[in-house]
Design a protein around this motif. Sequence first.
Motif, PDB file in Angstrom:
ATOM      1  N   MET A   1      38.284  55.491  35.609  1.00 12.97           N
ATOM      2  CA  MET A   1      37.869  54.509  36.543  1.00 12.97           C
ATOM      3  C   MET A   1      38.973  53.450  36.404  1.00 12.97           C
ATOM      4  SD  MET A   1      33.732  54.042  35.794  1.00 12.97           S
ATOM      5  CE  MET A   1      33.280  52.923  37.251  1.00 12.97           C
ATOM      6  N   SER A   2      39.216  52.467  37.460  1.00 12.72           N
ATOM      7  CA  SER A   2      40.059  51.497  37.446  1.00 12.72           C
ATOM      8  C   SER A   2      39.474  50.295  36.897  1.00 12.72           C
ATOM      9  CB  SER A   2      40.343  51.228  38.991  1.00 12.72           C
ATOM     10  OG  SER A   2      39.270  50.593  39.515  1.00 12.72           O
ATOM     11  N   GLU A   3      40.465  49.383  36.546  1.00 11.17           N
ATOM     12  CA  GLU A   3      39.916  48.273  35.932  1.00 11.17           C
ATOM     13  C   GLU A   3      39.037  47.462  36.793  1.00 11.17           C
ATOM     14  OE1 GLU A   3      41.770  43.962  34.136  1.00 11.17           O
ATOM     15  OE2 GLU A   3      43.209  45.759  34.298  1.00 11.17           O
ATOM     16  N   ALA A   4      39.249  47.314  38.056  1.00 16.35           N
ATOM     17  CA  ALA A   4      38.363  46.718  38.811  1.00 16.35           C
ATOM     18  C   ALA A   4      36.799  47.403  38.660  1.00 16.35           C
ATOM     19  CB  ALA A   4      38.998  46.618  40.447  1.00 16.35           C
ATOM     20  N   GLN A   5      36.872  48.525  38.961  1.00 18.89           N
ATOM     21  CA  GLN A   5      35.401  49.151  38.707  1.00 18.89           C
ATOM     22  C   GLN A   5      34.702  48.760  37.433  1.00 18.89           C
ATOM     23  OE1 GLN A   5      37.078  52.861  39.510  1.00 18.89           O
ATOM     24  NE2 GLN A   5      36.057  53.242  41.589  1.00 18.89           N
ATOM     25  N   ILE A   6      35.624  49.042  36.254  1.00 18.35           N
ATOM     26  CA  ILE A   6      34.783  48.854  34.922  1.00 18.35           C
ATOM     27  C   ILE A   6      34.418  47.238  34.933  1.00 18.35           C
ATOM     28  CG2 ILE A   6      35.682  48.258  32.688  1.00 18.35           C
ATOM     29  CD1 ILE A   6      35.025  51.132  33.317  1.00 18.35           C
ATOM     30  N   ARG A   7      35.242  46.484  35.714  1.00 18.68           N
ATOM     31  CA  ARG A   7      34.952  44.877  35.620  1.00 18.68           C
ATOM     32  C   ARG A   7      33.437  44.964  36.444  1.00 18.68           C
ATOM     33  NH1 ARG A   7      38.493  40.383  34.535  1.00 18.68           N
ATOM     34  NH2 ARG A   7      40.259  41.129  33.524  1.00 18.68           N
ATOM     35  N   ALA A   8      33.346  45.408  37.460  1.00 20.19           N
ATOM     36  CA  ALA A   8      32.156  45.519  38.279  1.00 20.19           C
ATOM     37  C   ALA A   8      31.091  45.998  37.484  1.00 20.19           C
ATOM     38  CB  ALA A   8      32.135  46.094  39.673  1.00 20.19           C
ATOM     39  N   ALA A   9      31.303  47.247  36.668  1.00 20.06           N
ATOM     40  CA  ALA A   9      30.135  47.701  35.935  1.00 20.06           C
ATOM     41  C   ALA A   9      29.758  46.915  34.789  1.00 20.06           C
ATOM     42  CB  ALA A   9      30.637  49.316  35.260  1.00 20.06           C
ATOM     43  N   ALA A  10      30.640  46.267  34.320  1.00 16.69           N
ATOM     44  CA  ALA A  10      30.354  45.347  32.930  1.00 16.69           C
ATOM     45  C   ALA A  10      29.682  44.066  33.581  1.00 16.69           C
ATOM     46  CB  ALA A  10      31.511  44.980  32.231  1.00 16.69           C
ATOM     47  N   ARG A  11      29.970  43.672  34.866  1.00 13.14           N
ATOM     48  CA  ARG A  11      28.954  42.348  35.181  1.00 13.14           C
ATOM     49  C   ARG A  11      27.758  42.784  35.629  1.00 13.14           C
ATOM     50  NH1 ARG A  11      28.373  38.478  34.573  1.00 13.14           N
ATOM     51  NH2 ARG A  11      30.243  37.389  33.983  1.00 13.14           N
ATOM     52  N   ARG A  12      27.356  44.236  35.942  1.00 12.59           N
ATOM     53  CA  ARG A  12      26.282  44.632  36.136  1.00 12.59           C
ATOM     54  C   ARG A  12      25.445  44.764  34.885  1.00 12.59           C
ATOM     55  NH1 ARG A  12      28.783  48.163  39.774  1.00 12.59           N
ATOM     56  NH2 ARG A  12      28.611  49.920  38.368  1.00 12.59           N
ATOM     57  N   ILE A  13      26.256  45.195  33.876  1.00 12.24           N
ATOM     58  CA  ILE A  13      25.307  45.430  32.593  1.00 12.24           C
ATOM     59  C   ILE A  13      25.003  43.958  31.955  1.00 12.24           C
ATOM     60  CG2 ILE A  13      25.684  46.356  30.364  1.00 12.24           C
ATOM     61  CD1 ILE A  13      27.242  48.571  31.688  1.00 12.24           C
ATOM     62  N   TYR A  14      25.782  43.089  31.950  1.00 12.27           N
ATOM     63  CA  TYR A  14      25.798  41.902  31.290  1.00 12.27           C
ATOM     64  C   TYR A  14      24.780  40.952  32.006  1.00 12.27           C
ATOM     65  CZ  TYR A  14      27.461  37.553  28.580  1.00 12.27           C
ATOM     66  OH  TYR A  14      27.405  36.580  27.905  1.00 12.27           O
ATOM     67  N   SER A  15      23.980  40.566  31.053  1.00 13.43           N
ATOM     68  CA  SER A  15      22.962  39.685  31.881  1.00 13.43           C
ATOM     69  C   SER A  15      23.312  37.993  31.515  1.00 13.43           C
ATOM     70  CB  SER A  15      21.534  40.016  31.206  1.00 13.43           C
ATOM     71  OG  SER A  15      21.544  39.803  29.705  1.00 13.43           O
ATOM     72  N   GLY A  16      24.236  37.680  30.703  1.00  9.57           N
ATOM     73  CA  GLY A  16      24.587  36.298  30.394  1.00  9.57           C
ATOM     74  C   GLY A  16      25.103  35.718  31.821  1.00  9.57           C
ATOM     75  N   THR A  17      25.654  34.541  31.365  1.00 13.01           N
ATOM     76  CA  THR A  17      26.276  33.758  32.597  1.00 13.01           C
ATOM     77  C   THR A  17      27.896  33.543  32.484  1.00 13.01           C
ATOM     78  OG1 THR A  17      26.016  31.793  31.277  1.00 13.01           O
ATOM     79  CG2 THR A  17      24.323  32.591  32.816  1.00 13.01           C
ATOM     80  N   GLY A  18      28.230  34.181  31.276  1.00 10.87           N
ATOM     81  CA  GLY A  18      29.854  34.016  30.971  1.00 10.87           C
ATOM     82  C   GLY A  18      30.590  34.826  31.890  1.00 10.87           C
ATOM     83  N   ASP A  19      31.887  34.286  32.102  1.00 12.81           N
ATOM     84  CA  ASP A  19      33.029  35.156  33.064  1.00 12.81           C
ATOM     85  C   ASP A  19      33.512  36.288  32.107  1.00 12.81           C
ATOM     86  OD1 ASP A  19      32.373  33.723  35.320  1.00 12.81           O
ATOM     87  OD2 ASP A  19      33.846  32.147  34.612  1.00 12.81           O
ATOM     88  N   ILE A  20      34.172  37.225  32.518  1.00 11.05           N
ATOM     89  CA  ILE A  20      34.849  38.130  31.866  1.00 11.05           C
ATOM     90  C   ILE A  20      36.212  37.449  31.739  1.00 11.05           C
ATOM     91  CG2 ILE A  20      36.040  40.467  32.228  1.00 11.05           C
ATOM     92  CD1 ILE A  20      33.874  41.103  33.953  1.00 11.05           C
ATOM     93  N   VAL A  21      36.800  37.438  30.414  1.00 12.47           N
ATOM     94  CA  VAL A  21      37.865  36.984  29.662  1.00 12.47           C
ATOM     95  C   VAL A  21      38.948  38.169  29.918  1.00 12.47           C
ATOM     96  CG1 VAL A  21      38.867  36.038  27.833  1.00 12.47           C
ATOM     97  CG2 VAL A  21      36.581  35.413  28.280  1.00 12.47           C
ATOM     98  N   ALA A  22      38.785  39.401  29.472  1.00 14.66           N
ATOM     99  CA  ALA A  22      39.768  40.429  29.351  1.00 14.66           C
ATOM    100  C   ALA A  22      39.000  41.760  29.423  1.00 14.66           C
ATOM    101  CB  ALA A  22      40.566  40.187  28.220  1.00 14.66           C
ATOM    102  N   ALA A  23      39.693  42.771  30.230  1.00 14.24           N
ATOM    103  CA  ALA A  23      39.399  44.196  30.124  1.00 14.24           C
ATOM    104  C   ALA A  23      40.563  44.772  29.775  1.00 14.24           C
ATOM    105  CB  ALA A  23      38.888  44.352  31.584  1.00 14.24           C
ATOM    106  N   ARG A  24      40.315  45.648  28.620  1.00 13.62           N
ATOM    107  CA  ARG A  24      41.314  46.444  28.103  1.00 13.62           C
ATOM    108  C   ARG A  24      40.854  48.005  27.720  1.00 13.62           C
ATOM    109  NH1 ARG A  24      42.201  41.564  25.647  1.00 13.62           N
ATOM    110  NH2 ARG A  24      40.638  42.259  23.750  1.00 13.62           N
ATOM    111  N   LEU A  25      41.946  48.855  28.220  1.00 12.59           N
ATOM    112  CA  LEU A  25      41.756  50.172  28.049  1.00 12.59           C
ATOM    113  C   LEU A  25      42.079  50.516  26.590  1.00 12.59           C
ATOM    114  CD1 LEU A  25      40.597  52.964  28.888  1.00 12.59           C
ATOM    115  CD2 LEU A  25      42.714  53.548  29.869  1.00 12.59           C
ATOM    116  N   LEU A  26      41.273  50.679  25.681  1.00 10.94           N
ATOM    117  CA  LEU A  26      41.851  51.000  24.320  1.00 10.94           C
ATOM    118  C   LEU A  26      41.872  52.340  24.048  1.00 10.94           C
ATOM    119  CD1 LEU A  26      39.419  48.525  22.413  1.00 10.94           C
ATOM    120  CD2 LEU A  26      41.755  48.093  23.301  1.00 10.94           C
ATOM    121  N   THR A  27      43.137  52.534  23.454  1.00 10.97           N
ATOM    122  CA  THR A  27      43.357  54.130  22.879  1.00 10.97           C
ATOM    123  C   THR A  27      43.357  54.221  21.249  1.00 10.97           C
ATOM    124  OG1 THR A  27      45.896  53.771  22.881  1.00 10.97           O
ATOM    125  CG2 THR A  27      45.115  54.523  24.654  1.00 10.97           C
ATOM    126  N   THR A  28      43.190  53.242  20.694  1.00 13.26           N
ATOM    127  CA  THR A  28      43.164  53.157  19.295  1.00 13.26           C
ATOM    128  C   THR A  28      41.615  52.250  18.998  1.00 13.26           C
ATOM    129  OG1 THR A  28      44.500  51.188  19.006  1.00 13.26           O
ATOM    130  CG2 THR A  28      45.470  53.295  18.530  1.00 13.26           C
TER     131      THR A  28
END
Length: 124
Positions: A1-28
């Motif tokens: 999935m792309s970063e934009a799709q992951i940000r949208a999925a995270a926004r759907r899951i997160y029930s708080g009011t804060g904004d997304i600060v960072a989205a990183r694909l981790l390999t370690t």
Amino acid sequence: MSEAQIRAAARRIYSGTGDIVAARLLTTAPLEMQARKPPYWQVEFDAWNRPTLYLSPQTGELISRRHALWRVFDFAWMLHIMDYDDRSDVNNPLLRVATWSALAMALAGAWLLLWSFPRRRKKA
């Protein structure tokens, strides 16, 4: 999935009011996710307890969530089990030495308590 799709999925899951600060694909894996095998997306939110979601890169489904209170608990757990590397070994040598030392001190204290009081003999 792309970063934009992951940000949208995270926004759907997160029930708080804060904004997304960072989205990183981790390999370690970071220390808080050592039990899970990477790769996965780490999405951090701007809120009082620093919530972080870990999402699958294939499906976008939630793998785990972490926050500041969980990190405090993890630190206390590390101190409690005396495993300062992995924070998961509850049968390490340092803990065993501390356990047996505490048991020996408790038994010695009980023996000293009994030994310190003289026995009273009954009068005939």
